[in-house]
Design an enzyme around this catalytic site. Structure first.
Site, mmCIF file in Angstrom:
data_model
loop_
_atom_site.group_PDB
_atom_site.id
_atom_site.type_symbol
_atom_site.label_atom_id
_atom_site.label_comp_id
_atom_site.label_asym_id
_atom_site.label_seq_id
_atom_site.Cartn_x
_atom_site.Cartn_y
_atom_site.Cartn_z
ATOM 1 N N LYS A 123 43.572 38.000 39.715
ATOM 2 C CA LYS A 123 42.515 36.997 39.655
ATOM 3 C C LYS A 123 43.064 35.575 39.825
ATOM 4 O O LYS A 123 42.338 34.676 40.218
ATOM 5 C CB LYS A 123 41.724 37.127 38.354
ATOM 6 C CG LYS A 123 40.913 38.407 38.317
ATOM 7 C CD LYS A 123 39.937 38.456 37.165
ATOM 8 C CE LYS A 123 38.996 39.635 37.290
ATOM 9 N NZ LYS A 123 39.656 40.944 37.123
HETATM 10 C C1 LIG Z 1 39.205 42.166 37.718
HETATM 11 C C2 LIG Z 1 40.220 43.251 37.899
HETATM 12 C C3 LIG Z 1 39.964 44.372 38.728
HETATM 13 C C4 LIG Z 1 38.636 44.596 39.417
HETATM 14 O O1 LIG Z 1 38.382 43.686 40.454
HETATM 15 P P1 LIG Z 1 36.891 43.501 41.040
HETATM 16 O O2 LIG Z 1 36.989 42.378 41.999
HETATM 17 O O3 LIG Z 1 36.017 43.192 39.859
HETATM 18 O O4 LIG Z 1 36.500 44.792 41.690
HETATM 19 C C5 LIG Z 1 40.983 45.304 38.901
HETATM 20 N N1 LIG Z 1 42.175 45.166 38.264
HETATM 21 C C6 LIG Z 1 42.449 44.114 37.467
HETATM 22 C C7 LIG Z 1 43.768 44.045 36.791
HETATM 23 C C8 LIG Z 1 41.484 43.119 37.253
HETATM 24 O O5 LIG Z 1 41.770 42.084 36.442
#
Ligand SMILES: *Cc1c(COP(=O)(O)O)cnc(C)c1O
Length: 477
Positions: A123
């Site tokens: 993120k």
């Molecule tokens: C947020 C997150 C996801 C999922 O991503 P999306 O864009 O919501 O599908 C997967 N793995 C981790 C470690 C995350 O923080």
């Protein structure tokens, strides 16, 4: 080239340019913003394959952010990825120099490490950029933005690190007190910048989310206090993620000699995999995008049957994928409806009132030419962690492991394109799962996590009460 415009999936917003789309977040008619068309970049792929990550990011983003002068956009990109650890390339790709997003082989798969940013989760790729972008637009237009968010862990810490110290921005993040992992809590509460307010809420994540919803639906309060959101429906977050699909495909094609690649994407809200879908629409040779889910498998069931059916959230060892309704899925539905807003609105209404939506398959029986889905439950996730370590000496986190297990299924089912597995979090964020899988918690190590221990922290304990939280925010903006 015509200016890039953004429209709402629900058709109720006059087209806006990129900066307005970013500041709007959720479209004002309740839909999600999408570019009116996707640029075709097939004539540029060979040139782009030679670019280091930041130059590639600039080239991709400028097609969508064409209301930002190029020199400014370049500076925003540079600043956003300077906070990433620069990782030396794999020996067979030494020409690239240290990069924020390394791609390394792991058995027959390719693992793209997206976790070298400040909070060790993918993120950061989007939120480091979004924080700089908010600051840039606010400096130009004046005004301020008060971001209010609820977190079960990853999003909150990435948002805090993306927004800390940004002029014109304050960030209020509520986490359920005592219910986020110790590492996640420290990543948030050790940030002491004056514009960061960590609220330790005496309640659950759902309580926190309910309070955010209540504050945002109080329109006079929202307007008077310039409330903003950073959730994954913001188009700038998707855009920043499109870049690494190009980057990962180029590195993998170089290494394998293949002419197309597939991706396995640990999925929750469908934001990340949708970014891959955008890259494919732009002409990146993507054979398949595998939507990998844990036990919370609404999307996996959908791509198997065409039925999108709301279920109950069950907690797993990959908590950032523990969702039922995927907020970005509406963007894919909009494209599937041929961008017809009336059809899309009908589908959303059906789903809201019945909890079910049925989409007819394509002539070949699939729901989409590119998207496929798979699921891996806890046992298979732990097994993937154990085997990756035992067989390839690589430690992967439980989210990544779901994607690896689904990729292995795909290979068994005959997938021939090389598969890039997105590594979405650093294993050091999930030491319990690593210990459970391998018997050795010390494998889940990162100097960045060790450095957090013993730092001074700051948090504001509050009761789970809308009025109290509203007063707390109002007193500080
Ligand atoms: C947020 C997150 C996801 C999922 O991503 P999306 O864009 O919501 O599908 C997967 N793995 C981790 C470690 C995350 O923080």
């Amino acid at each position: 080239m015509a200016a890039m415009q953004y429209a709402s999936t629900r058709g109720g917003v006059a087209p806006v340019r990129f900066k307005d789309a970013v500041m709007m977040g959720l479209a004002s008619d309740g839909g999600l913003l999408l570019p009116e068309s996707f640029p075709d970049v097939r004539d540029r792929l060979a040139a782009w394959a030679e670019l280091p990550y930041r130059d590639l990011a600039f080239e991709v983003m400028r097609l969508f952010a064409d209301d930002i002068p190029e020199a400014d956009l370049r500076a925003l990109v540079e600043k956003s990825y300077a906070t990433f650890e620069a990782v030396p390339p794999a020996p067979d790709q030494a020409w690239t120099g240290p990069e924020p997003v390394p791609v390394r082989p792991c058995g027959g798969l390719h693992v793209m490490e997206l976790y070298h940013g400040p909070t060790l989760a993918f993120k950061d790729v989007a939120l480091q950029f979004l924080g700089n972008l908010f600051e840039y637009v606010l400096a130009e237009r004046g005004g301020e933005l008060n971001v209010v968010a609820a977190t079960s862990g990853d999003t909150g810490s990435a948002a805090i690190h993306g927004l800390r110290g940004k002029k014109g921005v304050r960030v209020f993040v509520m986490h359920p007190a005592g219910r986020v992992s110790p590492v996640q809590e420290l990543q948030m509460t050790s940030v002491l910048d004056e514009n960061v307010f960590n609220i330790a809420l005496a309640g659950t994540f759902d309580d926190a989310q309910g309070i955010v919803k209540a504050l945002f639906s109080d329109l006079p309060f929202k307007t008077a206090h310039s409330l903003g959101a950073v959730n994954s429906i913001n188009w700038a977050r998707i855009l920043a993620q499109v870049v690494y699909y190009f980057y990962g495909a180029f590195r993998t094609m170089e290494r394998s000699g293949a002419r197309e690649v597939s991706f396995s994407v640990p999925t929750g809200n469908f934001g990340d995999v949708f970014a891959g879908y955008v890259a494919a629409q732009m002409g990146l040779p993507v054979h398949r995008l595998f939507v990998a889910t844990n036990e919370n498998d609404i999307l996996c069931r959908f791509f198997g049957t065409g039925a999108y059916v709301r279920g109950k959230v069950v907690p797993t060892i990959s908590p950032s994928m523990d969702i039922q309704v995927a907020s970005n899925f509406e963007r894919w539905l909009c494209l599937r409806a041929g961008r017809d807003a009336a059809t899309l609105r009908g589908w959303m209404e059906t789903f809201a009132s019945t909890g079910t939506l049925q989409i007819a398959p394509l002539p070949d029986g699939s729901l989409d030419p590119v998207l496929r889905a798979g699921r891996a439950g806890t046992e298979r996730t732990l097994d993937a962690i154990r085997r990756c370590h035992a067989e390839h000496g690589r430690v992967i986190d439980p989210h990544t492991a779901v994607g690896v297990a689904v990729a292995e299924d795909a290979v068994r089912a005959g997938e021939t394109a090389p598969i890039v597995c997105l590594a979405t979090a650093h294993p050091a964020k999930f030491p319990d799962a690593i210990a459970q899988a391998t018997g050795d918690a010390s494998l889940a190590f990162s100097p960045r996590v060790e450095a957090l221990k013993g730092l001074p922290t700051r948090k504001f304990p509050l009761p789970a009460d809308v009025r109290t939280v509203a007063d707390f925010v109002a007193a500080r903006v």
